[in-house]
Design an enzyme around this catalytic site. Structure first.
Site, PDB file in Angstrom:
ATOM      1  N   CYS A   2       0.723  -1.350  -0.182  1.00 20.61           N
ATOM      2  CA  CYS A   2       0.144  -0.026   0.046  1.00 20.61           C
ATOM      3  C   CYS A   2       0.649   1.168  -0.122  1.00 20.61           C
ATOM      4  O   CYS A   2       0.652   2.128  -0.858  1.00 20.61           O
ATOM      5  CB  CYS A   2      -0.915   0.030   1.181  1.00 20.61           C
ATOM      6  SG  CYS A   2      -1.895  -1.488   1.106  1.00 20.61           S
TER       7      CYS A   2
HETATM    8  C1  UGA Z   1      -1.165   0.890   5.515  1.00 21.09           C
HETATM    9  C2  UGA Z   1      -2.018   1.851   6.422  1.00 21.09           C
HETATM   10  O1  UGA Z   1      -1.227   1.905   7.583  1.00 21.09           O
HETATM   11  C3  UGA Z   1      -3.418   1.446   6.394  1.00 21.09           C
HETATM   12  O2  UGA Z   1      -4.225   2.805   7.115  1.00 21.09           O
HETATM   13  C4  UGA Z   1      -4.096   1.287   5.050  1.00 21.09           C
HETATM   14  O3  UGA Z   1      -5.432   1.167   5.108  1.00 21.09           O
HETATM   15  C5  UGA Z   1      -3.363   0.307   4.181  1.00 21.09           C
HETATM   16  O4  UGA Z   1      -1.902   0.724   4.223  1.00 21.09           O
HETATM   17  C6  UGA Z   1      -4.076   0.242   2.756  1.00 21.09           C
HETATM   18  O5  UGA Z   1      -3.879   1.176   2.217  1.00 21.09           O
HETATM   19  O6  UGA Z   1      -4.562  -0.929   2.420  1.00 21.09           O
HETATM   20  P1  UGA Z   1      -0.397  -1.615   5.962  1.00 21.09           P
HETATM   21  O7  UGA Z   1       0.432  -1.541   4.611  1.00 21.09           O
HETATM   22  O8  UGA Z   1      -0.998  -2.975   6.289  1.00 21.09           O
HETATM   23  O9  UGA Z   1      -1.200  -0.504   6.264  1.00 21.09           O
HETATM   24  O10 UGA Z   1       1.105  -1.419   6.888  1.00 21.09           O
HETATM   25  P2  UGA Z   1       1.402  -0.410   7.827  1.00 21.09           P
HETATM   26  O11 UGA Z   1       1.058  -0.897   9.363  1.00 21.09           O
HETATM   27  O12 UGA Z   1       0.893   0.793   7.713  1.00 21.09           O
HETATM   28  O13 UGA Z   1       3.002  -0.490   7.863  1.00 21.09           O
HETATM   29  C7  UGA Z   1       3.460  -0.107   6.665  1.00 21.09           C
HETATM   30  C8  UGA Z   1       5.164  -0.163   6.767  1.00 21.09           C
HETATM   31  O14 UGA Z   1       5.442   0.668   7.466  1.00 21.09           O
HETATM   32  C9  UGA Z   1       5.510  -1.434   7.343  1.00 21.09           C
HETATM   33  O15 UGA Z   1       6.681  -1.803   6.633  1.00 21.09           O
HETATM   34  C10 UGA Z   1       6.046  -0.943   8.743  1.00 21.09           C
HETATM   35  O16 UGA Z   1       7.131  -1.752   9.348  1.00 21.09           O
HETATM   36  C11 UGA Z   1       6.440   0.433   8.593  1.00 21.09           C
HETATM   37  N1  UGA Z   1       6.354   1.215   9.833  1.00 21.09           N
HETATM   38  C12 UGA Z   1       5.183   1.574  10.381  1.00 21.09           C
HETATM   39  C13 UGA Z   1       7.537   1.905  10.203  1.00 21.09           C
HETATM   40  O17 UGA Z   1       8.674   1.709   9.634  1.00 21.09           O
HETATM   41  N2  UGA Z   1       7.356   2.785  11.319  1.00 21.09           N
HETATM   42  C14 UGA Z   1       6.182   2.828  11.843  1.00 21.09           C
HETATM   43  O18 UGA Z   1       6.563   3.719  12.888  1.00 21.09           O
HETATM   44  C15 UGA Z   1       5.146   2.436  11.473  1.00 21.09           C
END
Ligand code: UGA
Length: 428
Positions: free
Chosen positions: A265
């Site tokens: 995403c």
């Molecule tokens: C993301 C959004 O958070 C959701 O709200 C959205 O609905 C979704 O995309 C989508 O468009 O369907 P997601 O891809 O499941 O969700 O993953 P996240 O939890 O957002 O994490 C994304 C990445 O960011 C991961 O690789 C995670 O490790 C990284 N991350 C997250 C960080 O490096 N630091 C943080 O503080 C948080």
């Protein structure tokens, strides 16, 4: 209400069990017969916490079933389109599945009497529903949007690994409506949720989803940049993020500095938003910088390994964690892939381990990567260990005794880690 859901990935299936759990009659439509069969046997075709239990109970009480046949759309009042828009082959957004779903639904609507609502949940860039999806539906159905059928954009904000929880406890509901009647119909599904329901235009709903993901990604790239500066200055970025987060205008969430963001995403949506802006004649400099930062961050882990153990040619590096985040087997755009590519380029032998993502990683990583059955096996005899995903099992200190450890996700407490290993944090 009777509902059909097209596409049974994370979004589709979580949406389906959420609606079925609220007493609606749901049919999941997917062209993969194996998925359909699994769902009808009460099993989940994807790994997602809590999902299988929900599928099993909804199939068991008769509120959920799966079908290969678009004809089943005819018996329902609302169809949610939840197909994927990610394509590794074109490294970004791909409308093949969206168009095919719209054609399939449109074909059924051509014979259906009465009003039907199509709700687009798949993430599509601003303008796509009006320029691509509605014309495809109109052509296939021979009917006019707003008259023969209604359309809304109802974006999902699910986090992989927490889909079921996100469906049950959303922060807000966004309904972008082509026509008021379909907006009302979809709002009625969500009336019991104690959260704001925003009714808006189709394009604004599409933009709300993109802007939200871009903002989350901005927080991550921002704190990674602050973290990289902190590293140079000998400051712990987690102390900084924690203190910043007390300001409610900033908030602590999504300020975990580390190896960067991956998944199907955030990277794809921001690329798409940059392109959408470009087509509209605007150069989205901030969005580009978010992506640039994120491309470089994983490389830093390989560079840190090189600084810690010297030339990587012929050295063995253990990579712990392959999925783009814990709680999922999804490796799409995962930072681990970039770290491993960089290590291989530098001549290292890579031994990789992940509790659930090895099968998916095997399909996309070079054959030379050796996959291990446990973290301990990957670490044993390695010259260096790089942690890329913060699975709980990587938080066990004894795993790293006497090793050179490059921590990309803060799995160890840096204040203690120096006692049992040669510890290097990416941003601290
Ligand atoms: C993301 C959004 O958070 C959701 O709200 C959205 O609905 C979704 O995309 C989508 O468009 O369907 P997601 O891809 O499941 O969700 O993953 P996240 O939890 O957002 O994490 C994304 C990445 O960011 C991961 O690789 C995670 O490790 C990284 N991350 C997250 C960080 O490096 N630091 C943080 O503080 C948080």
């Amino acid at each position: 209400m009777k509902i059909s859901v097209i596409g049974n990935g994370y979004v589709g299936l979580a949406t389906a069990v959420g609606l079925a759990g609220n007493g609606h009659q749901v049919v999941c439509i997917d062209n993969d017969p194996a998925k359909v069969d699994l769902i009808n046997r009460g099993r989940s075709p994807i790994y997602e916490k809590g999902l299988e239990d929900c599928v099993s109970s909804c199939v068991g009480n008769g509120t959920l079933k799966a079908s290969k046949d678009y004809k089943d759309v005819a018996d329902t009042d609302i169809t949610f389109i939840c197909v994927g828009t990610y394509s590794p082959s074109c490294n970004g957004t791909d409308f093949t599945q969206i168009k095919s779903a719209a054609r399939g639904v449109g074909g059924v609507l051509s014979k259906k009497k009465g009003y039907h609502v199509i709700a687009v949940k798949s993430t599509v860039a601003p303008g796509t529903t009006e320029k691509v999806i509605i014309p495809t539906l109109e052509k296939a159905s021979g009917k006019k949007a707003g008259k023969g059928f209604g359309v809304v954009v109802n974006p999902e904000f699910l986090e992989e690994g927490k889909s079921v929880d996100c469906v049950r406890n959303p922060y807000r509901i966004i309904i972008g409506e082509y026509d008021k009647r379909s907006g009302e119909a979809v709002e009625s599904l969500y009336r019991d949720f104690p959260v704001p329901i925003v009714r808006t235009t189709i394009a604004a709903a599409e933009m709300i989803k993109y802007a939200s993901n871009a903002f989350l990604a901005a927080k991550i790239s921002f704190i990674n940049e602050i973290g990289n500066i902190c590293k140079k200055l000998g400051i712990d970025v987690y102390d900084v993020a924690g203190a910043m987060g007390y300001d409610p205008r900033i908030g602590r969430r999504f300020l975990n500095a580390g190896a960067g963001f991956g998944g199907s995403c955030l990277p794809k949506d921001i690329e798409e938003l940059v392109d959408t802006a470009g087509r509209a004649g605007y150069e989205a400099g901030i969005l580009r910088a978010i992506l640039d930062m994120n491309r470089e961050q994983p490389q830093r882990l390989a560079e840190m390994a090189e600084s810690a153990v010297g030339d990587l040619q012929g050295k063995t590096v253990a990579v712990l964690g392959l999925s783009f985040k814990p709680g999922t087997d999804d490796v799409r755009d995962a930072p681990s892939l970039k770290v491993i590519a960089s290590l291989l380029e530098k001549g290292a032998s890579v031994r990789a381990y992940d509790p659930v993502a090895v099968d998916n990683a095997r399909m996309v990583l070079p054959k030379s990567v050796k996959f291990c059955a446990s973290a301990a096996q990957a670490v044993k005899g390695a010259d260096c260990v790089i942690v890329v995903t913060e699975w709980d099992e990587f938080k066990v200190e004894s795993l790293y005794n006497g090793k050179v450890v490059i921590d990309g996700r803060r799995v160890l407490d840096p204040r203690r880690a120096g006692k049992f290993c040669d510890y290097h944090g990416i941003c601290w």
